[in-house]
Each structure stands twice: as C-alpha cells, then as structure tokens.
Design a protein around this motif. Structure first.
Motif, PDB file in Angstrom:
ATOM      1  N   VAL A 186     -10.644 -50.565  32.741  1.00 61.74           N
ATOM      2  CA  VAL A 186     -12.046 -50.185  32.861  1.00 61.74           C
ATOM      3  C   VAL A 186     -12.975 -51.322  32.428  1.00 61.74           C
ATOM      4  CG1 VAL A 186     -12.122 -49.038  30.616  1.00 61.74           C
ATOM      5  CG2 VAL A 186     -13.704 -48.352  32.381  1.00 61.74           C
ATOM      6  N   THR A 257     -13.486 -34.986  38.304  1.00 57.70           N
ATOM      7  CA  THR A 257     -13.629 -36.330  37.757  1.00 57.70           C
ATOM      8  C   THR A 257     -13.895 -36.241  36.261  1.00 57.70           C
ATOM      9  OG1 THR A 257     -14.562 -37.013  39.852  1.00 57.70           O
ATOM     10  CG2 THR A 257     -14.895 -38.490  37.980  1.00 57.70           C
ATOM     11  N   PRO A 258     -13.036 -36.834  35.434  1.00 63.00           N
ATOM     12  CA  PRO A 258     -13.248 -36.728  33.989  1.00 63.00           C
ATOM     13  C   PRO A 258     -14.533 -37.445  33.592  1.00 63.00           C
ATOM     14  CG  PRO A 258     -11.100 -37.704  34.502  1.00 63.00           C
ATOM     15  CD  PRO A 258     -11.880 -37.668  35.759  1.00 63.00           C
ATOM     16  N   MET A 259     -15.334 -36.812  32.795  1.00 65.18           N
ATOM     17  CA  MET A 259     -16.609 -37.393  32.373  1.00 65.18           C
ATOM     18  C   MET A 259     -16.644 -37.521  30.855  1.00 65.18           C
ATOM     19  SD  MET A 259     -18.818 -37.897  34.885  1.00 65.18           S
ATOM     20  CE  MET A 259     -18.805 -37.580  36.636  1.00 65.18           C
ATOM     21  N   LEU A 260     -17.193 -38.643  30.408  1.00 61.70           N
ATOM     22  CA  LEU A 260     -17.335 -38.870  28.978  1.00 61.70           C
ATOM     23  C   LEU A 260     -18.319 -37.893  28.369  1.00 61.70           C
ATOM     24  CD1 LEU A 260     -17.755 -42.646  28.244  1.00 61.70           C
ATOM     25  CD2 LEU A 260     -15.948 -41.115  27.509  1.00 61.70           C
ATOM     26  N   ASP A 261     -19.440 -37.728  29.073  1.00 62.03           N
ATOM     27  CA  ASP A 261     -20.552 -36.985  28.520  1.00 62.03           C
ATOM     28  C   ASP A 261     -20.402 -35.510  28.872  1.00 62.03           C
ATOM     29  OD1 ASP A 261     -22.892 -35.897  27.819  1.00 62.03           O
ATOM     30  OD2 ASP A 261     -24.169 -37.252  28.966  1.00 62.03           O
ATOM     31  N   ARG A 265     -20.482 -32.730  32.701  1.00 64.68           N
ATOM     32  CA  ARG A 265     -19.319 -32.094  33.298  1.00 64.68           C
ATOM     33  C   ARG A 265     -19.707 -30.867  34.107  1.00 64.68           C
ATOM     34  NH1 ARG A 265     -15.909 -32.374  27.878  1.00 64.68           N
ATOM     35  NH2 ARG A 265     -16.133 -34.630  27.699  1.00 64.68           N
ATOM     36  N   ARG A 268     -14.965 -26.883  35.946  1.00 64.69           N
ATOM     37  CA  ARG A 268     -13.778 -27.345  36.640  1.00 64.69           C
ATOM     38  C   ARG A 268     -13.393 -26.383  37.761  1.00 64.69           C
ATOM     39  NH1 ARG A 268      -9.746 -30.418  34.282  1.00 64.69           N
ATOM     40  NH2 ARG A 268     -11.266 -31.932  33.674  1.00 64.69           N
TER      41      ARG A 268
ATOM     42  N   LEU B 502     -11.022 -43.065  29.421  1.00 67.05           N
ATOM     43  CA  LEU B 502     -11.789 -42.464  28.339  1.00 67.05           C
ATOM     44  C   LEU B 502     -12.323 -41.097  28.740  1.00 67.05           C
ATOM     45  CD1 LEU B 502     -13.509 -45.776  27.482  1.00 67.05           C
ATOM     46  CD2 LEU B 502     -12.092 -44.525  25.889  1.00 67.05           C
ATOM     47  N   GLY B 503     -12.553 -40.916  30.040  1.00 69.35           N
ATOM     48  CA  GLY B 503     -13.016 -39.620  30.516  1.00 69.35           C
ATOM     49  C   GLY B 503     -11.966 -38.552  30.239  1.00 69.35           C
ATOM     50  N   VAL B 504     -10.700 -38.880  30.506  1.00 65.39           N
ATOM     51  CA  VAL B 504      -9.614 -37.940  30.238  1.00 65.39           C
ATOM     52  C   VAL B 504      -9.550 -37.623  28.746  1.00 65.39           C
ATOM     53  CG1 VAL B 504      -7.098 -37.693  30.219  1.00 65.39           C
ATOM     54  CG2 VAL B 504      -8.246 -38.561  32.258  1.00 65.39           C
ATOM     55  N   ALA B 506     -11.966 -37.726  26.571  1.00 61.38           N
ATOM     56  CA  ALA B 506     -13.112 -36.901  26.184  1.00 61.38           C
ATOM     57  C   ALA B 506     -12.878 -35.447  26.571  1.00 61.38           C
ATOM     58  CB  ALA B 506     -14.380 -37.432  26.845  1.00 61.38           C
ATOM     59  N   GLU B 507     -12.213 -35.213  27.713  1.00 61.89           N
ATOM     60  CA  GLU B 507     -12.072 -33.841  28.181  1.00 61.89           C
ATOM     61  C   GLU B 507     -10.893 -33.111  27.552  1.00 61.89           C
ATOM     62  OE1 GLU B 507     -12.485 -33.143  32.293  1.00 61.89           O
ATOM     63  OE2 GLU B 507     -14.496 -34.022  32.278  1.00 61.89           O
ATOM     64  N   PHE B 530     -16.567 -40.943  19.883  1.00 62.98           N
ATOM     65  CA  PHE B 530     -17.299 -41.258  21.105  1.00 62.98           C
ATOM     66  C   PHE B 530     -18.813 -41.168  20.899  1.00 62.98           C
ATOM     67  CE2 PHE B 530     -13.937 -40.644  24.674  1.00 62.98           C
ATOM     68  CZ  PHE B 530     -13.125 -41.554  24.030  1.00 62.98           C
TER      69      PHE B 530
END
Lengths: 324, 606
Positions: A186, A257-261, A265, A268, B502-504, B506-507, B530
């Motif tokens: 990334v 799509t995994p989201m940080l914030d 989101r 799902r 990082l998205g994974v 976080a979730e 985070f």
C-alpha cells in the motif's frame, strides 16, 4: 468538438475453444460493451475476476481483434492486428501490466527495454534516443544512471515505474493500465498512483485504468464503469457512482471493500452463491442469480443501460427506480 | 564470472591447439616409419609411435582438428536451423508447427546409429557426410527444446508488452524471445557437441567416418585396438583426449548458461523467517493467562554474509475469542513469525530466542512430536493460496476427513460424515456433492472455505490465518472474513490474522501489531492505534490507504533487505521526522495499553 479519442460500440469478444479436439462453448469475455475515453480523460474499469475488464482493455488497444462491434481510435476503425497500420498505431497507445516481475524481460537491460518503442517507431540516432530515455527516466522518478541495469536489481514499485516509462516512451495519446498497483504494498501503491495522476495531467494522456480496488479508482479517475460477467452494470462520474451506487452489484462491491473509517462503511451485503460460468451466463440480467432484488422478469431481457439521476450516470437494472 | 574462465580456458586451449596444428613443430601425422613401429618413446615423439610408426602426439593434435570440426560444425548447424524452426513453430503455431515439430518427431523415431549407417552407406564415408548426418540427428533436439521454451515465453507479459509497442515479429523473436530461450539451447549445444565427438569417433572406428589416413580420434582408437596387447598406451591417449574435451564442453556450457542468465536471484539472500524469543523483556503479565503469549520471538537465518533476523523480538498476547491482526509491508517478517509459532519454519531458519505459550505451554521448546499433535488440533493455520495447499489428486471431502482422522480415531464413515457437516458449517452449498469434487473444480473462494473447514476440523483454540483473502475478489473476501469472525465468536477461538490490508484490520480485528523490518513498531487496540497512531510508520501507512477524501500519500523508498538494516531505528531512512537521535536503536515503550518503538513519539504526538 469531434468524437472522443477512443470509442467502443457494442464491442464483443468470444474466445472459442482451441485445437482439433476442443469441445464446449465459446467463452464470451466481453458481451456488448459501449465505452468512450476522451482526450485527457481517465476512465476506471472495475469488476472482479472474470468480469472481462482486462479483455476490454486489450480490445480498446487493438491487441485483440473484437469478434463483434467496433472500436475507433481518433476517428478511425482499429486496423487488423499485425498489419503495418496497426504497428504504426502502437506508438500512440501504451499498456502497463499488473505483474511487476513478469512484465519485464529479465535478460535485457532496462534501458534497452524502455528504448524499444523509440527504436521501433522513430529514426532517432542512438544519442537522441538516449537523451529521450534519460528524460523519461527522470519523469517517472528513476535514476538515469541505471539504464544499463537489469530488472532484478529493482524493487516492485521501481519496476512498475519502468513499465510506465516503457509504455510512455513514444509519447502516446492513450494508456491502458491493467491493475498497475494491485501487486504492490500500500505504501508503494500510493507513489505509483500519484505518478500516474501527474503523468496524465502533464502529458494530457487519455487513460483506461483497470482495477478491482475501488478507492484507488475514485482518486485517479473521472468516470468509472462497473463490469460483471462481460457486461456493464453501471457507469458514471466517480463522485456520483461512489456516493450513490445504484446497481445492486455496485453496492455489493462497495460494501465488501474494507474501509479504514467506520463512518464510510456500508452495511455489508454478502453475495449469495458463486459467480456463474462465463460459458453459460444467465439469461436476461447476468447478475440476477446473485441479486437479492431479482424478480422473474429479470430473466427475460438483458437490461439496457438507462440514465439514472443525471445524464452521465447510467445503470443497467430494470428495478433501479424501485430499489433506490 | 569466476566459474566461466576455467572451463573456457580448457576448451579454448583444446581448440587453439587443434587450430594451430599446421604451425606447431609437429611431425607429419601421416608419414610412416615402420622401423619405429609401436615404439613407446622416440626422440621427438613423447607419446611414442603407432602401428605404422606414425607420431602419436602429432596424430592426436591433427585428429582433434577433424573430430572437433565435425562436432562443432554439426552442432552449430543443428542449433541454428533447429532453434529457428522451433521459434517459428512455437510462435506461429498452425501449419508451421505441424511441419517443424512433427517432422522432428519423425527423425527422432530412427535409431541414430542406424540412420548414420544408412546415410554413410548411401553417400560414402567422409567428413562432409558425417557433418550432414550428425546435423540431422541433433536437429530434433533443438527444435523440441526451443519450441517448448517459446511456448512458455510467448505467454509472458513482457512479450505482450513488446508486441503492444508494435514491434515486428522478427524483432520480437530475435530481441525478446531468443534471449529468453538461450539457456536451454546452450545446454542442448553442449550435449550435442559432446555426443557428436563420441559419435564421430564411433563411426570412424567402424570405418564409416573420417577416411584414413587422415587422423581422427576414432580412427586412432580403431588402430590401437588391434595392437591393444602390445601397446595399451596407444588406446589411452585418444580416449583421454575425448573424455577431457567432452567434460570441458559440458562445464563451459553450464557456465555460459549461468552467466547469460541475468535474472539474478542467486546473489541476494532469500528472506526467510526465523523467530527467537528473549524471555523477560516484557514485565510478567499479572492478568489471567492469555490463550497465546508471545515474548521476544526472534528467528535467525544463516546466509553467506552472516546471520539475518527476519523476526526480531516480537511480542504480543491474544485472548480466547479475540482477533489480533499483524500488519506490515512485504518483507516485514509477519509470515515468518506465524510459521515460527506453528513450528513450520523452513530448515534454514531457527528460533534463536523467545517463548510462545499456548495455554501456558511453550510451543517453541516442546518436542516436535508433541507440537505435531497440536498442529491441526489445538492450533491450526490457513494459508494465502488454497490451490497450492490442497492436494490436487484427492477429493476435498476426503482431505477434510483426513484432517479429522489425523487427530482423532474415528471410523472412516464417521469422518466422511463429519467432513460434510464441516463443509456445510463453512458455508458451502450442497456439501454432499462438493465433498466429492476435486480442488480444481471449485472456485477460489470455495477452496478457501475448504481450507478453513480443514483448519477447524478438530476445534482448534488458536487459528492463524496468513493472508487468507489476499488472492480473492473483494466480495469473496468479505464472505470469508465474515465466516472467520463468526467461527471465532461461536467456537471461542483466538484468531491471529496476518494481512497487509489496513482496511481488513479495521473491520475485523480488535488488536493490532504493526511490524516493520522484523520488529514491532506499534501495538495496541485497533480503534486506539488507528485513531491516534504514535509511530510515524503507522501514520504513514494509514496515510497511504486511498479510502478517505485526502489524496493518498506514499512512503518513499522500500523496506530494506534484512542484511542492510540501519543500526538505529530501522524506519529512519524513510521517515519524515528522523533526527540524529534516531541513530540509536529505540526501545519499545508501553503507554496506556499501546506500545511504540520511536524515540520521538512524545514530541510528535504532542
């Protein structure tokens, strides 16, 4: 203003099984897709494995000859692959591949590989080519002192820069980037995406950016088309498609799509079942077998792309109005 | 390069001597001197005289001329024509392929010596005939080798790239494909030359090759055979010359292939993970015993330049029913750490220090036997690539049943029934039918579900998942992550999730360990880390994720190689905040449930 630089009309690509003993149906990788890329525009193509997005890229480049429909570049129909006119056109189009390792020839110096386009398409002297090469290296952020090095001496991110330099050496008008950052970490992805954005701005490139990573497309592209099983499900300006995804497939894709914030989101939506086989796609809407809004009428006709919300935003779903 | 000069020197010497034969002060190789017949030594003839009193050394050297000329000429002709045909056949396929490849197959059907005998009988013996025969014999080998190599090369992206640049076919074939098939072709040349020398000698020996009195090694052996009992040395010299030449040729071709191969790889040390635990680095936890407690795990690998540490002082704790994510870029050592905990390190790597306690038992110091009982039982692992982790020749249901029977003594029928139940448990529709499928008949997502079914077959307390969704599409990834979360909740497993996304993290995860260059740089609860990253690397990593509205920012440079780690803070060369203070190794400091390895974290987070 004349028509966009690249225009595909109902373009289709079927791969027939090869060989004397081959049996079975042809695989329709792209099934009637309309797409345009204007000068200086970046069009994103998103979709999952088997959606036909890479095939579409090769059709627009003319690397594959479409089995149906037409592709025009700069107002002219694409010539037959391998012909003299086709070879000449290569100078005006470039491609960047996904795999930073497989896309460079391990046995030739990077200078020789980036120089190929110039050697093929121009009559420049070796010194002039070298000067252009140096300039291109600086432009993509590589040290021109290392023209004589071999690919294994470079990291994944640097190799993608090399791939970009090779594609841009002849100063093309149109670039197809096929998942150029998917194989990178990334921290390196962001560098390469930034470079592509800069090059596009500075060189006025038209770009087709193929990716399964929606957030990257959102940053880099003006418009996006979402593909599933060879067909366009939804298309429109990135801001609109991401803010108001209107096709059930686009929504499932965004929600997965995994989201940080956490605020970004979406709820799902897990798609039930398995993707259907491209040799035997469902009748009517190809997404209906996995769509929770599917109705019997979805099986009857292939839903056309219709305007939804604004003129540029189009959705291929007969129930778009009800479910949104 | 060092490997090249030695065989090159021997071959060069042999060729040079043969080439210079007319200039060397040698006796006439065909002048007979019956008085000195079979003499072991005559002044001027250090190797003696043959059955006609001819000088052996002179004949050996002149013989090399004909033997080598035949061998090199026929190998070269076969190589050029055969490679060209193979290239064209492999590139154009269709009719060209049929003519070139099937033609070669026909030649291969003839026993070589019979073919040679036939042609020589028809055309009469002689050097020209020999070259012709041998070229035809070696042609199929070159066609086959280059054809196979072209087929694999033409599918490569870099060939497609040159085609996309508009290169003409001859340019693609000569500049791009040919260098990539050169290695195997060179090996084939070495085999052809060596075997041509032997075959030439054989045919000459039979009287079908070089015509006497022209000297050749085969003719010399033939002559010496008749007088073998009086003068055995006469047999030795040509045989020795033959052996040395063939060995030198083989060595040379191997070396040339290695030098011509620019792909590298041999030089750079391969990254392997070695974990060592340094006990006592962390204060003993007063809390109740965690499910998995890793402290000071350090892995070492001996490489030619010394010792590298792909995992250095790794520590974390995982409670039952929770998820801990380990994130980092490629080369950060996260996968090696997992294999060390599982006891699956590659042979070159070893745990140098540390402890890893599963329910209080140290996994790293237990006998391999005991650890094997735990693996697949109390602890299980899921890998990134389900295709290479499943056995392609067994039905998936049988593989799941096998996983059950490896740890529990149950009848086969019961294991099969349990396997179907497990496949159902991991969300595979129509499990009875799918259980009878082979791995290649399933999609990537389904194969990963099968892997998870095998991992949970014996109700493990700890599941380590190493990039379980990296090879999958996002919609499939979402389904697999949901499945893992559900299993963890319902079975009360502890889950260690290794990922670069990082998205994974976080979730899915509750706690996170950020690794950089083998070390933990930051550790803590995901929300906290985070929301308020303390380490500049964590911050940079988060800023590189393209999720938000801000333009993603990359981190300059790359993770350094394990043998080139900076002496101080390993992130310093890429860090925007590095100062002179960063030249000493920073300790891992604990602050409010978070841990950070940065000397400047206090001022930077102020």
């Amino acid at each position: 203003m004349s028509e966009p630089l690249v225009v595909a009309e109902q373009v289709e690509m079927s791969f027939a099984p090869r060989g004397i003993l081959a049996r079975g149906r042809p695989v329709r990788a792209v099934a009637g897709v309309d797409a345009t890329v204007a000068r200086g525009e970046a069009l994103g193509v998103v979709g999952e494995s088997g959606s036909g997005k890479s095939t579409l890229g090769r059709l627009l480049l003319g690397l594959l000859a479409a089995t149906g429909g037409a592709v025009r570049f700069d107002g002219q129909a694409l010539p037959k692959p391998g012909s003299a006119a086709w070879r000449a056109l290569r100078a005006r189009m470039g491609i960047v591949f996904q795999d930073p390792f497989g896309s460079l020839d391990a046995r030739r110096t990077i200078g020789a590989q980036v120089e190929d386009g110039l050697a093929i398409h121009t009559n420049l002297s070796a010194a002039e080519r070298r000067a252009q090469l140096t300039e291109m290296f600086v432009r993509v952020g590589l040290d021109p002192q290392r023209l004589g090095a071999y690919p294994h001496e470079f990291s994944g991110g640097q190799r993608q820069r090399l791939g970009i330099a090779r594609a841009l050496a002849t100063n093309p008008d149109f670039l197809v980037a096929d998942e150029p950052v998917s194989a990178l970490d990334v921290s390196i992805q962001a560098q390469v995406v930034k470079l592509l954005a800069e090059l596009r701005r500075d060189l006025g490139l038209a770009m087709l950016f193929i990716s399964h990573d929606l957030p990257v497309v959102r940053h880099l592209c003006d418009r996006v088309i979402v593909m599933y099983l060879g067909r366009v499900m939804e298309e429109g300006p990135v801001a609109e498609v991401f803010a108001r995804p209107s096709h059930p497939y686009t929504r499932a894709l965004l929600s997965a799509t995994p989201m940080l914030d956490p605020a970004r989101r979406l709820t799902r939506e897990i798609l039930p079942g398995e993707p259907p086989s491209p040799t035997n796609p469902p009748s009517g809407c190809v997404f209906r077998t996995r769509c929770r809004h599917a109705r019997p009428e979805c099986a009857e006709t292939v839903p056309p792309l219709r305007e939804f919300g604004s003129a540029a935003h189009r959705v291929a779903c007969i129930r778009a109005d009800e479910i949104n | 390069m060092r490997r090249l000069w030695f065989p090159a020197a021997i071959v060069g010497l042999i060729v040079l001597i043969a080439a210079l034969a007319p200039l060397l002060p040698l006796m006439d190789p065909v002048r007979q001197d019956v008085a000195n017949r079979l003499a072991a030594y005559v002044p001027g003839s250090p190797m003696g005289r043959d059955e006609f009193g001819r000088d052996v050394m002179s004949r050996l050297i002149w013989g090399a001329r004909s033997s080598l000329a035949v061998a090199f000429a026929s190998a070269a002709i076969a190589a050029v024509i055969g490679t060209a045909l193979g290239l064209l056949g492999g590139w154009f396929r269709g009719l060209v392929e049929v003519l070139a490849i099937r033609g070669a197959d026909v030649v291969l059907c003839f026993p070589p010596v019979l073919l040679a005998l036939l042609v020589v009988t028809l055309l009469g013996p002689g050097t020209g005939t020999l070259i012709l025969v041998l070229s035809v014999l070696y042609l199929p080998g070159f066609i086959r080798v280059s054809f196979a190599e072209v087929l694999s090369a033409r599918g490569q992206d870099f060939v497609e790239a040159v085609r996309a640049l508009g290169a003409r076919t001859p340019r693609i074939l000569l500049r791009t494909v040919l260098p990539n098939i050169a290695g195997p072709v060179l090996v084939q040349v070495s085999l052809a030359v060596a075997s041509a020398v032997v075959l030439e000698s054989g045919l000459s020996f039979l009287g079908l090759g070089v015509v006497p009195p022209t000297p050749s090694w085969g003719l010399m052996i033939r002559g010496a055979r008749a007088t073998m009992e009086q003068a055995p040395m006469l047999l030795l010299w040509p045989c020795l010359a033959l052996t040395i030449t063939i060995l030198a040729m083989n060595l040379l071709c191997d070396a040339v292939r290695d030098v011509a191969d620019k792909r590298g790889g041999g030089g750079a040390p391969k990254l392997r993970l070695v974990d060592r635990l340094l006990p006592g680095l962390f204060p003993a936890p007063a809390a109740p015993q965690p499910l998995l407690d890793v402290q000071g795990l350090t892995v070492e690998i001996a490489v030619p330049g010394g010792i590298i540490r792909p995992v250095d002082d790794l520590g974390f704790r995982l409670d039952a029913g929770r998820t801990l994510a380990i994130v980092g870029e490629s080369g950060s050592g996260k996968s090696m750490a997992a294999t060390a905990i599982m006891g699956l390190l590659p042979p070159a790597a070893r745990v140098a220090a540390g402890v890893a306690r599963l329910d209080g038992e140290d996994l790293l110091r237990m006998p391999e036997d005991a650890r094997r009982k735990l693996r697949g039982g109390a602890m299980a692992m899921v890998f990134q690539d389900p295709m290479s982790s499943l056995n392609p020749v067994h039905r998936v249901g049988d593989q799941v049943a096998e996983a059950i029977r490896a740890h529990r003594e149950v009848p086969a029928a019961q294991a099969s029934a349990e396997a179907v139940a497990l496949l159902k448990r991991v969300g595979i529709a129509d499990p009875e039918r799918r259980a009878r499928a082979y791995p290649h008949e399933l999609s990537g997502g389904m194969r990963q579900r099968v892997m998870i079914a095998m991992a949970i077959a014996n109700k493990p307390r700890l599941l380590i998942a190493d990039e379980p969704t990296t090879a999958l599409d996002v919609t499939v990834q979402a389904a697999i992550l949901d499945l893992l979360a559900e299993l963890r909740r319902e079975e009360g497993m502890g889950l260690v999730l290794i990922t670069h996304s990082l998205g994974v993290v976080a979730e899915v995860a509750e706690d996170v360990v950020v690794m950089y260059a083998a070390q933990v740089v930051e550790r803590g609860p995901v929300d906290q880390v985070f929301a308020r990253p303390l380490h500049p690397y964590t911050r940079a990593l988060l800023a590189a994720v393209p999720d938000g509205d801000a333009e993603p920012e990359g981190i300059p440079g790359v993770v350094p190689r394990p043998d080139r780690w900076p002496p101080g803070c390993r992130f310093a060369p890429r860090c925007a905040f590095a100062t002179a203070a960063c030249e000493t190794p920073p300790p891992l400091e604990e602050v409010q449930g978070q841990a950070v390895r940065c000397v400047r974290w206090r001022e930077l987070s102020a």
